[in-house]
Design a protein around this motif. Structure first.
Motif, PDB file in Angstrom:
ATOM      1  N   ALA A  83      73.365 -17.888  39.315  1.00  0.00           N
ATOM      2  CA  ALA A  83      73.514 -16.458  39.610  1.00  0.00           C
ATOM      3  C   ALA A  83      72.150 -15.807  39.847  1.00  0.00           C
ATOM      4  N   LEU A  84      71.169 -16.190  39.027  1.00  0.00           N
ATOM      5  CA  LEU A  84      69.814 -15.660  39.209  1.00  0.00           C
ATOM      6  C   LEU A  84      69.236 -16.103  40.552  1.00  0.00           C
ATOM      7  N   ILE A  85      69.418 -17.370  40.897  1.00  0.00           N
ATOM      8  CA  ILE A  85      68.900 -17.887  42.165  1.00  0.00           C
ATOM      9  C   ILE A  85      69.538 -17.154  43.347  1.00  0.00           C
ATOM     10  N   LYS A  86      70.840 -16.866  43.242  1.00  0.00           N
ATOM     11  CA  LYS A  86      71.524 -16.163  44.331  1.00  0.00           C
ATOM     12  C   LYS A  86      70.976 -14.747  44.501  1.00  0.00           C
ATOM     13  N   ARG A  87      70.649 -14.101  43.386  1.00  0.00           N
ATOM     14  CA  ARG A  87      70.060 -12.761  43.478  1.00  0.00           C
ATOM     15  C   ARG A  87      68.717 -12.814  44.197  1.00  0.00           C
ATOM     16  N   LEU A  88      67.899 -13.801  43.843  1.00  0.00           N
ATOM     17  CA  LEU A  88      66.599 -13.951  44.496  1.00  0.00           C
ATOM     18  C   LEU A  88      66.765 -14.329  45.968  1.00  0.00           C
ATOM     19  N   GLN A  89      67.744 -15.163  46.253  1.00  0.00           N
ATOM     20  CA  GLN A  89      67.995 -15.563  47.636  1.00  0.00           C
ATOM     21  C   GLN A  89      68.408 -14.365  48.485  1.00  0.00           C
ATOM     22  N   LEU A  90      69.242 -13.503  47.925  1.00  0.00           N
ATOM     23  CA  LEU A  90      69.669 -12.301  48.630  1.00  0.00           C
ATOM     24  C   LEU A  90      68.467 -11.432  48.981  1.00  0.00           C
ATOM     25  N   TYR A  91      67.543 -11.312  48.037  1.00  0.00           N
ATOM     26  CA  TYR A  91      66.344 -10.507  48.305  1.00  0.00           C
ATOM     27  C   TYR A  91      65.471 -11.166  49.371  1.00  0.00           C
ATOM     28  N   MET A  92      65.235 -12.469  49.248  1.00  0.00           N
ATOM     29  CA  MET A  92      64.331 -13.160  50.161  1.00  0.00           C
ATOM     30  C   MET A  92      64.887 -13.225  51.580  1.00  0.00           C
ATOM     31  N   LYS A  93      66.185 -13.410  51.722  1.00  0.00           N
ATOM     32  CA  LYS A  93      66.766 -13.643  53.040  1.00  0.00           C
ATOM     33  C   LYS A  93      67.299 -12.387  53.719  1.00  0.00           C
ATOM     34  N   LYS A  94      67.691 -11.382  52.948  1.00  0.00           N
ATOM     35  CA  LYS A  94      68.344 -10.225  53.563  1.00  0.00           C
ATOM     36  C   LYS A  94      67.604  -8.919  53.321  1.00  0.00           C
ATOM     37  N   GLU A  95      67.212  -8.674  52.070  1.00  0.00           N
ATOM     38  CA  GLU A  95      66.648  -7.369  51.739  1.00  0.00           C
ATOM     39  C   GLU A  95      65.153  -7.286  52.030  1.00  0.00           C
ATOM     40  N   ARG A  96      64.452  -8.388  51.928  1.00  0.00           N
ATOM     41  CA  ARG A  96      62.997  -8.368  52.135  1.00  0.00           C
ATOM     42  C   ARG A  96      62.691  -8.332  53.622  1.00  0.00           C
ATOM     43  N   THR A  97      61.974  -7.324  54.034  1.00  0.00           N
ATOM     44  CA  THR A  97      61.597  -7.197  55.438  1.00  0.00           C
ATOM     45  C   THR A  97      60.270  -7.898  55.668  1.00  0.00           C
ATOM     46  N   CYS A  98      59.907  -8.026  56.939  1.00  0.00           N
ATOM     47  CA  CYS A  98      58.619  -8.632  57.274  1.00  0.00           C
ATOM     48  C   CYS A  98      57.510  -7.802  56.652  1.00  0.00           C
ATOM     49  N   THR A  99      56.604  -8.444  55.991  1.00  0.00           N
ATOM     50  CA  THR A  99      55.533  -7.742  55.289  1.00  0.00           C
ATOM     51  C   THR A  99      54.729  -6.888  56.259  1.00  0.00           C
ATOM     52  N   ASP A 100      54.498  -5.624  55.883  1.00  0.00           N
ATOM     53  CA  ASP A 100      53.749  -4.716  56.745  1.00  0.00           C
ATOM     54  C   ASP A 100      52.361  -5.262  57.044  1.00  0.00           C
ATOM     55  N   GLY A 101      52.011  -5.249  58.324  1.00  0.00           N
ATOM     56  CA  GLY A 101      50.666  -5.648  58.713  1.00  0.00           C
ATOM     57  C   GLY A 101      50.370  -7.111  58.510  1.00  0.00           C
ATOM     58  N   VAL A 102      51.408  -7.967  58.339  1.00  0.00           N
ATOM     59  CA  VAL A 102      51.139  -9.375  58.043  1.00  0.00           C
ATOM     60  C   VAL A 102      50.422 -10.065  59.196  1.00  0.00           C
ATOM     61  N   ARG A 103      50.573  -9.536  60.409  1.00  0.00           N
ATOM     62  CA  ARG A 103      49.871 -10.127  61.553  1.00  0.00           C
ATOM     63  C   ARG A 103      48.368 -10.089  61.356  1.00  0.00           C
ATOM     64  N   LEU A 104      47.894  -9.047  60.688  1.00  0.00           N
ATOM     65  CA  LEU A 104      46.452  -8.910  60.483  1.00  0.00           C
ATOM     66  C   LEU A 104      45.913  -9.924  59.484  1.00  0.00           C
ATOM     67  N   LEU A 105      46.796 -10.542  58.703  1.00  0.00           N
ATOM     68  CA  LEU A 105      46.351 -11.479  57.671  1.00  0.00           C
ATOM     69  C   LEU A 105      46.268 -12.911  58.176  1.00  0.00           C
ATOM     70  N   ARG A 106      46.652 -13.135  59.415  1.00  0.00           N
ATOM     71  CA  ARG A 106      46.632 -14.483  59.969  1.00  0.00           C
ATOM     72  C   ARG A 106      45.207 -14.859  60.347  1.00  0.00           C
ATOM     73  N   ILE A 107      44.707 -15.934  59.749  1.00  0.00           N
ATOM     74  CA  ILE A 107      43.351 -16.400  60.061  1.00  0.00           C
ATOM     75  C   ILE A 107      43.300 -16.933  61.486  1.00  0.00           C
ATOM     76  N   TRP A 108      44.390 -17.591  61.900  1.00  0.00           N
ATOM     77  CA  TRP A 108      44.475 -18.106  63.269  1.00  0.00           C
ATOM     78  C   TRP A 108      45.644 -17.444  63.979  1.00  0.00           C
ATOM     79  N   SER A 109      45.432 -17.135  65.246  1.00  0.00           N
ATOM     80  CA  SER A 109      46.465 -16.453  66.024  1.00  0.00           C
ATOM     81  C   SER A 109      47.504 -17.409  66.582  1.00  0.00           C
TER      82      SER A 109
END
Length: 741
Positions: free
Chosen positions: A202-228
Motif C-alpha cells: 500500500a505504501l509503495i502504491k502511494r509513492l508510485q501514484l506520486y512518482m507517475k501521476k502527481e509529480r510534474t517535470c521538475t521546474d527548470g530541470v533542463r538547466l541542470l543537464r551537464i550535457w545537452s
C-alpha cells in the motif's frame, strides 16, 4: 581473556565518576564527568569507522556505558544524535549499540526513541534536511535491532508519505519527503516484506501514484543537464532512486551492499522487548520559513566495458550503487578539508570491496559532484586535490582511471554546459600541473581541425592559458606537439606603443617616465599631466596608464606599488565614466596578449575605487570586445565585480542590496543587448557557438547569485517577455526564474 573482560579490566577509565552530592556506593571507580564523556564520545565516533573491528567496538561501548546510563544518559543521547547526523550510512552500527543497551535497560530504549523523534521533528521544522534523513535511517535500523516495532516504523513512513499528497505544498517539499521514505526502504524493506507485506504494498502504491501521476517535470530541470545530448546518462535524483527501489521490489528486497553490523548480535538482540514509536506529524507547510532541497541530476560516466575484466560494479538501477555512492559522498562531506585523511578513508572502502571497480566509482562520483549544476557542493580545488592524493597513493590504478575519465569528458565537450566546461578546465589544468604536464596530446589532435569557437578547440586554448598561469609560457610551448601550434597562447609580453616617438602622446610618456624614475611626488606628476593641454583627456589617461603598466611590467607587486603611490592622480583623472573606460582601454591595449594581467589589474582598479563596477560591466560588453566575450577571463572579471559589490563595499545594508540588484540587472540587460544584436547575423549558421558561449556564461553568473537575482525576478521576467526574436534566450531566463522560485 575475551574482549569484554579485557575492556572492563584494562580500561583506563576505571575510577568512579564524581557527581555533585553523593556517589553510588557500589559503582566502579571512574574519572570525572568530562573525561568519561570524552571516552564515550571517542568510542562512539569510532563506530563510524567501517572496518572489521566495528563489532568489537560496538560491544565494548555498550558495556562501558552500562553502569553509567543513569548518570550520563542525556549526554550519551546527545552524542548519539550528533554522530548519526554526521555518519548516516553508519546508522546500523549506532542502532546495534542502542539495541545492545536496550537488551539490558528497556527504559533507555524508550527514552532514546523519544529523543530521536523530538530531534527529527526539530530538524524538519528548522530545515536540517541531512540530519532529518540520518535520524530516519537510524530509526529504520532500530527496527532491525529489535528496539522498534515494525508497525511503528511503517506508521512513521506513512505519515511522511502523507506530505506527497498535499496539493498545496510545493513540489520540492513533496520531493524531499518522497526521497526520505524511499531512501529508508532498502534498510527495512525485507523486514516489512516478511511481516507487513500488504501494508508495504500500500505504501509503495502511494509513492508510485506520486512518482507517475502527481509529480510534474521538475521546474527548470533542463538547466541542470551537464550535457545537452543523451549520450551520457543523466537521471533526476528522485526518479533514479524510485527505479532502484522498483528493482529491489522485484528482487524481493534482497540486496548485497548495505552494511548490517547487527547481524552477529541477532541472537542477543532478539531477546529484547520492543517499543512503539511516539506519533509524529510532519510540520505543516508555511511559505518562506525553510528552503527545501533543490533537485539535482546524477550522471554516469563509465560503462561496464570500461571496468577491468575481473571487476564488476552494481548497475545504475541497482540499489547497491546508491549505497556505495552514498558512502563515498558521506566520506567526502566529512573529510574534504583533510585530503589525506579523506583519500585514506576512500582507499579503505576500496580495500573492503576487492571485487568491485571502486576506483571508477570514486572518480565518477567526484567528477559528478565537481561538474554538478547549478554549482558544485565544494570548490573545484577540493575535488582536484583529492584526486591528486588518490593518484599518489595508488599510482597503478587511479591515474589510469582519471585519464580515462578526462578522455571521456573531452569527447563530450561539444554538448557540455558552459559552467561545467569552465570547472573542467580549472580542474584539469591544476591536475596536469601536479604531474609535470604529462599527457598524450595526440589523442586530442582532432581539436586542431574544428572551427575556432568549437568547444574542443576552446577547451585546449583555455586549458593552455590556465597551464601558463601555473607554469610559464616557454614551458607550455615546449610541451605541446607542433600540430597544436594554432591553439597555443600568444607570448604574454606587454606592448608599450609610446616607445615610438612619432606617436601622439609619446612626448608626455617620455616626461612621465623620467619623472617617475626620479621618484617624483604624486602632486608633481599630476601637475605634469594637467599642464599638457594640447592632448585630449582620453589620450592623456592612455599615456599615463600605459606608462604605469610599462614601468610595473615585471610583476603585480610593481604595478600595485605604482598604483598605490599615485592613487591620488588616478582618482583625479577617473572623474567620469568615459575616463575610467579610457583606463581600461589602456590596460587591454598594453597587455593585449596576457589575460591574467588584464583580469587582476582591472580587479585591482575596482577595489581601489578608481574604476566603478558599472564601468567594468560597460567595458566587458563593449562592442569592440565582442570576440573576447566568449573567453573565461572576461566572465571571471564580471564575477569578481559582483562579488566585490556584494561582500566588500562599505555601504549600508540597504544601499549595498540596491547597488547589487542594479549591477545584476545591468549585467543581464547588457548581455541581452549584445545577444539580440548578434542574433540576426547568425541565423544562417547551423550551430552558433558564440551565442552558446555567451548565453551559457550568463546562466552561470545568474546561478552564482540566485538569492540576489530573486529580488529582481519580476524585471527579468519582463525582459524575457520582450525577447520575441530571441526565443532561446527567453526560454533560458524563464527556466532559470522557474528554478529559483
Amino acid at each position: 581473556m575475551n574482549s569484554r573482560r579485557r575492556w572492563r579490566e584494562e580500561s583506563p577509565e576505571d575510577a568512579e565518576p564524581v557527581e555533585m552530592g553523593s556517589r553510588p556506593s557500589k559503582m566502579p571507580r571512574r574519572n570525572d564527568h568530562k573525561e568519561v564523556m570524552g571516552t564515550i564520545e571517542n568510542l562512539m565516533v569510532k563506530l563510524s569507522d567501517n572496518s572489521a573491528t566495528v563489532q568489537g567496538r560496538i560491544e565494548d561501548l555498550s558495556y562501558y556505558v552500562a553502569d553509567t546510563l543513569h548518570i550520563y544518559k542525556w549526554d550519551i543521547l546527545r552524542i548519539l544524535v550528533e554522530c548519526v547526523a554526521s555518519h548516516p550510512m553508519q546508522s546500523g552500527a549506532y542502532a546495534t549499540f542502542v539495541g545492545l543497551v536496550n537488551v539490558r535497560d528497556y527504559e533507555f530504549g524508550g527514552e532514546c526513541l523519544n529523543c530521536l523523534v523530538q530531534q527529527l521533528l526539530k530538524s524538519l521544522l528548522e530545515g536540517e534536511w541531512t540530519k532529518a534523513r540520518s535520524l530516519v535511517l537510524l530509526l529504520a535500523d532500530l527496527v532491525n535491532t529489535s528496539v522498534l516495532t515494525v508497525g511503528s516504523m511503517l506508521q512513521l513512513l506513512n505519515a511522511l508519505a502523507n506530505v506527497c499528497e498535499e496539493e498545496a505544498s510545493p513540489q520540492r517539499r513533496r520531493d524531499f519527503y518522497a526521497h526520505l521514505v524511499l531512501a529508508t526502504l532498502p534498510l527495512i524493506g525485507r523486514e516489512l516484506y516478511e511481516k507487513k507485506e500488504v501494508a508495504l504494498q500500500a505504501l509503495i502504491k502511494r509513492l508510485q501514484l506520486y512518482m507517475k501521476k502527481e509529480r510534474t517535470c521538475t521546474d527548470g530541470v533542463r538547466l541542470l543537464r551537464i550535457w545537452s545530448n543523451g549520450d551520457v546518462p543523466q537521471y533526476d535524483y528522485l526518479e533514479l532512486l524510485w527505479q532502484q527501489i522498483t528493482r529491489l521490489l522485484r528482487d524481493n528486497w534482497i540486496e548485497q551492499e548495505l552494511l548490517r553490523p547487527y547481524a552477529p548480535f541477532d541472537e542477543t538482540l532478539s531477546t529484547a522487548l520492543q517499543h512503539h514509536l511516539p506519533a509524529l506529524e510532519p510540520p505543516r507547510y508555511e511559505p518562506d520559513t525553510v528552503t527545501y532541497p533543490r533537485p539535482w541530476l546524477v550522471f554516469r560516466l563509465f560503462e561496464v566495458s570500461d571496468f577491468p575484466p575481473d571487476m564488476r560494479m552494481p548497475d545504475e538501477l541497482d540499489i547497491g550503487r546508491h549505497a556505495i555512492e552514498s558512502h563515498i559522498l558521506e566520506t567526502l562531506e566529512l573529510y574534504h578539508l583533510e585530503r589525506k585523511v579523506c583519500a585514506e578513508r576512500l582507499l579503505a572502502y576500496c580495500v573492503a570491496r576487492p571485487t568491485l571497480a571502486m576506483e571508477h566509482c570514486i572518480v565518477e562520483v567526484l567528477l559528478g559532484q565537481m561538474l554538478q549544476l547549478p554549482s558544485s557542493p565544494l570548490l573545484t580545488i577540493n575535488y582536484g586535490a583529492l584526486l591528486i592524493e588518490l593518484c599518489k597513493l595508488v599510482p597503478d590504478k587511479f591515474p589510469r582511471v582519471v585519464a580515462q575519465a578526462a578522455d571521456m569528458l573531452f569527447t563530450q565537450l561539444e554538448y557540455m554546459n558552459a559552467s561545467s566546461f569552465d570547472r573542467f578546465v580549472n580542474w584539469f589544468s591544476h591536475h596536469l600541473s601536479n604531474f609535470r604536464y604529462q599527457w598524450n596530446w595526440q589523442d586530442w589532435e582532432s581539436c586542431t581541425t574544428v572551427p575556432e569557437l568549437h568547444p574542443s578547440s576552446m577547451f585546449v586554448r583555455e586549458l593552455l592559458k590556465k597551464c601558463m598561469r601555473l607554469s610559464y609560457y616557454q614551458h607550455v610551448v615546449q610541451m605541446m606537439p607542433i600540430s597544436f601550434a594554432a591553439l597555443l597562447p600568444v607570448s604574454p609580453d606587454p606592448n608599450f606603443k609610446y616607445i615610438n616617438e612619432l606617436l601622439p602622446g609619446a612626448k608626455l610618456a617620455k616626461h612621465l617616465l623620467e619623472a617617475i624614475r626620479s621618484k617624483c611626488a604624486p602632486e608633481l606628476l599630476g601637475g605634469l599631466v594637467e599642464s599638457t593641454t594640447e592632448l585630449e583627456d582620453a589620450l592623456k589617461i592612455n599615456v599615463l596608464m600605459q606608462t604605469f603598466l610599462h614601468l610595473g611590467c615585471k610583476s603585480f607587486t610593481h604595478i600595485f606599488s605604482i598604483f598605490s603611490k599615485f592613487q591620488a592622480v588616478l582618482k583625479m583623472l577617473a572623474c567620469n565614466d568615459a575616463n575610467q573606460m579610457s583606463m581600461l582601454s589602456a590596460l587591454f591595449e598594453l597587455w593585449a596578449s596576457n589575460e591574467q594581467v588584464k583580469l587582476v589589474v582591472a580587479d585591482k582598479l575596482m577595489k581601489m575605487q578608481i574604476v566603478g563596477a558599472h564601468v567594468i560591466v560597460a567595458w566587458v560588453f563593449d562592442p569592440t570586445l565582442k570576440q573576447e566575450l566568449v573567453k573565461m577571463y572576461m566572465w571571471e572579471l564580471l564575477n569578481l565585480t559582483v562579488k566585490y559589490t556584494k561582500f566588500h563595499r562599505r555601504d549600508s545594508e540597504q544601499d549595498q542590496d540596491s547597488r547589487l540588484e542594479a549591477l545584476l540587472l545591468n549585467i543581464v540587460q547588457s548581455c541581452v543587448q549584445v545577444l539580440t544584436k548578434h542574433q540576426p547575423a547568425s541565423q544562417a549558421l547551423e550551430i552558433d557557438y558564440w551565442f552558446d558561449w555567451v548565453q551559457g556564461r550568463l546562466q552561470q553568473l545568474l546561478f552564482n547569485y540566485m538569492d540576489d537575482v530573486r529580488n529582481i525576478s519580476s524585471k527579468l521576467r519582463q525582459i524575457a517577455s520582450e525577447l520575441e526574436e530571441c526565443k532561446r534566450l527567453a526560454n533560458m531566463i524563464n527556466d532559470y526564474l522557474d528554478y529559483i522560485q
